[in-house]
Design a protein around this motif. Structure first.
Motif, PDB file in Angstrom:
ATOM      1  N   ALA A   1     -37.888  43.729  20.084  1.00 20.25           N
ATOM      2  CA  ALA A   1     -38.170  44.065  21.482  1.00 20.25           C
ATOM      3  C   ALA A   1     -39.343  43.252  22.004  1.00 20.25           C
TER       4      ALA A   1
ATOM      5  N   ASP B   1     -40.556  44.174  33.543  1.00 21.01           N
ATOM      6  CA  ASP B   1     -39.112  44.411  33.678  1.00 21.01           C
ATOM      7  C   ASP B   1     -38.747  45.634  32.849  1.00 21.01           C
ATOM      8  N   SER B   2     -37.447  45.885  32.747  1.00 22.83           N
ATOM      9  CA  SER B   2     -36.993  47.112  32.084  1.00 22.83           C
ATOM     10  C   SER B   2     -36.809  46.950  30.577  1.00 22.83           C
ATOM     11  N   THR B   3     -37.119  45.779  30.031  1.00 21.79           N
ATOM     12  CA  THR B   3     -36.858  45.514  28.611  1.00 21.79           C
ATOM     13  C   THR B   3     -37.537  46.534  27.711  1.00 21.79           C
TER      14      THR B   3
ATOM     15  N   SER C   1     -38.275  39.665  22.565  1.00 21.55           N
ATOM     16  CA  SER C   1     -37.482  39.468  23.784  1.00 21.55           C
ATOM     17  C   SER C   1     -38.361  39.367  25.026  1.00 21.55           C
ATOM     18  N   LEU C   2     -39.593  39.884  24.951  1.00 23.30           N
ATOM     19  CA  LEU C   2     -40.537  39.765  26.062  1.00 23.30           C
ATOM     20  C   LEU C   2     -41.324  38.455  25.997  1.00 23.30           C
TER      21      LEU C   2
ATOM     22  N   SER D   1     -35.630  49.231  25.312  1.00 23.90           N
ATOM     23  CA  SER D   1     -35.891  49.192  23.867  1.00 23.90           C
ATOM     24  C   SER D   1     -36.450  50.520  23.380  1.00 23.90           C
TER      25      SER D   1
END
Length: 448
Positions: free
Chosen positions: A167, A366-368, A170-171, A372
């Motif tokens: 997670a 963002d919603s990441t 990914s950011l 996660s």
């Protein structure tokens, strides 16, 4: 559900129940029960439903004991130790009487085992190793106070570390301090989501989850963890990847870079662990005598060599860590380079922090992180239930999945405020906890 064995299905204290749940004697609830009084012509082709099943769907009055389990099990602990168990104690006690000696031995053993394990899990998440220590104190104490699965050991796990690391990857976060902050904020979000799910009685979903689903979950977890760790056994450096098959691809490309001394160390310890594991479960003396390999090992359970080897097998994780440390020291003394060491831990000790402080815009842009965290909350709950319900079924004691969600949530909140990362119930530590005689959450508190 009716095809599964009742003896392995503990009846949990749920508002929504499992139609195949067993009663305290291990029988199906429809055996000897009065059937629904509804006439057959009004029921059509529906199967008659025992009226007693409806109690599984009824609400229960709120009580402090249901949210703070020690208020219930500490008096039962005292009565169990003095042989004065009451009838109302039996659902919670089951076939596992409380034992202070067992909890103390198991708690200390798992606590020693947890130290190197949590450091490795921090590295697995791409975090500074001290984060593993931060995640191994408050979460265990909090779970001991709020958890209802008596033998589960809460804390960092390989699967939670992998998902948390992915997670953060990914950011696009690479700075160690920002990753620490992001991991803590993620733990806070996981905790909040878990608490909300527990309050909404989401734990009822476990009653409709078959053994095959939990088994598949455990198998998939094993594949993901194994493929992520092989690089360390081989001594290969490969970039962090998002999927397990990408790990396999990178390993295949770089297999010629295998470091011999590292492989010798890792492979020896792996063979040792597997040998002790399968020897311990090899069966009776007759089966051991007929086996091609186990015939050369102690066979009679009453003999001193067998008991000594069983102790070694029970302590296998701790023995592996000790052997690995001595072996690495021997490499250094012999000028053998290339075997990576953890090194010094850069930490100022446990301090309270505000999760995400100073990096909210970077982490919550963002919603990441939210997505996660929601995924980790559900997977963490499944991981705890997969290992915890197995032993609850084995020893026939009751538990509350909704309370487990709340306990896991509070544990993650505690981890967040100590700069930790998401935690849940661990497979290997819980197994060791059980093998050393843990009977209550007191063992989890001692391990912290």
């Amino acid at each position: 559900h009716f095809g599964s064995s009742c003896i392995n299905q503990p009846r949990s204290r749920l508002q929504i129940g499992n139609p195949s749940a067993c009663n305290s004697q291990g029988h199906l609830p429809f055996e000897g029960m009065e059937q629904s009084p509804l006439p057959a012509e009004e029921m059509g082709t529906a199967t008659p439903v025992p009226s007693q099943w409806m109690s599984l769907y009824e609400g229960k009055p709120m009580s402090l004991k249901s949210y703070f389990p020690p208020l219930a099990w500490i008096p039962q602990y005292w009565r169990s130790m003095h042989g004065t168990i009451r009838d109302e104690d039996r659902p919670m006690v089951g076939n596992l009487p409380f034992s202070l000696k067992g909890d103390a031995i198991a708690g200390v053993t798992v606590g020693i085992m947890l130290i190197p394990q949590c450091l490795a899990f921090a590295l697995l998440a791409g975090l500074p190793i001290q984060c593993g220590l931060y995640s191994s104190f408050a979460p265990l104490l909090i779970y001991a106070m709020f958890g209802s699965l008596r033998q589960v050991q809460n804390g960092p796990t390989a699967l939670m570390s992998l998902i948390s690391g992915q997670a953060l990857d990914s950011l696009g976060i690479t700075d160690p301090s920002v990753r620490m902050t992001g991991a803590a904020l993620m733990a806070l979000l996981v905790g909040g989501i878990s608490i909300i799910l527990g309050a909404l009685r989401f734990g009822a979903v476990v009653n409709f989850m078959s053994h095959s689903v939990l088994s598949a979950f455990c198998t998939a977890s094993g594949i993901i963890i194994a493929t992520s760790q092989i690089k360390d056994v081989l001594g290969i450096k490969i970039p962090r990847t998002h999927y397990w098959w990408e790990n396999v691809e990178e390993l295949a490309k770089n297999v010629e870079d295998t470091h011999g001394p590292t492989l010798a160390l890792g492979l020896t310890i792996l063979v040792l662990l597997l040998t002790l594991k399968y020897w311990k479960s090899a069966g009776s003396a007759e089966k051991r005598s007929a086996h091609l390999l186990w015939r050369w090992f102690p066979k009679h359970k009453t003999s001193i060599p067998f008991k000594a080897m069983k102790l070694v097998a029970d302590l296998a994780p701790l023995m592996a860590v000790t052997l690995g440390g001595l072996w690495a020291w021997a490499y250094r003394a012999s000028d053998v380079d290339g075997v990576r060491l953890v090194g010094e831990v850069d930490s100022d000790g446990l301090t309270l922090v505000l999760p995400g402080e100073g990096h909210y815009s970077d982490l919550l842009g963002d919603s990441t992180l939210f997505v996660s965290a929601a995924m980790i909350a559900v997977i963490g709950f499944l991981e705890t239930m997969a290992v915890g319900s197995k032993f609850a079924g084995q020893y026939k004691y009751s538990f509350d999945p909704n309370q487990e969600l709340i306990a896991i949530g509070l544990s993650n909140v505690g981890s967040a405020f100590f700069s930790g990362f998401p935690v849940t119930g661990g497979f290997s530590r819980t197994a060791v906890n059980v093998s050393f005689g843990a009977t209550s959450s007191l063992a989890c508190a001692i391990s912290s």
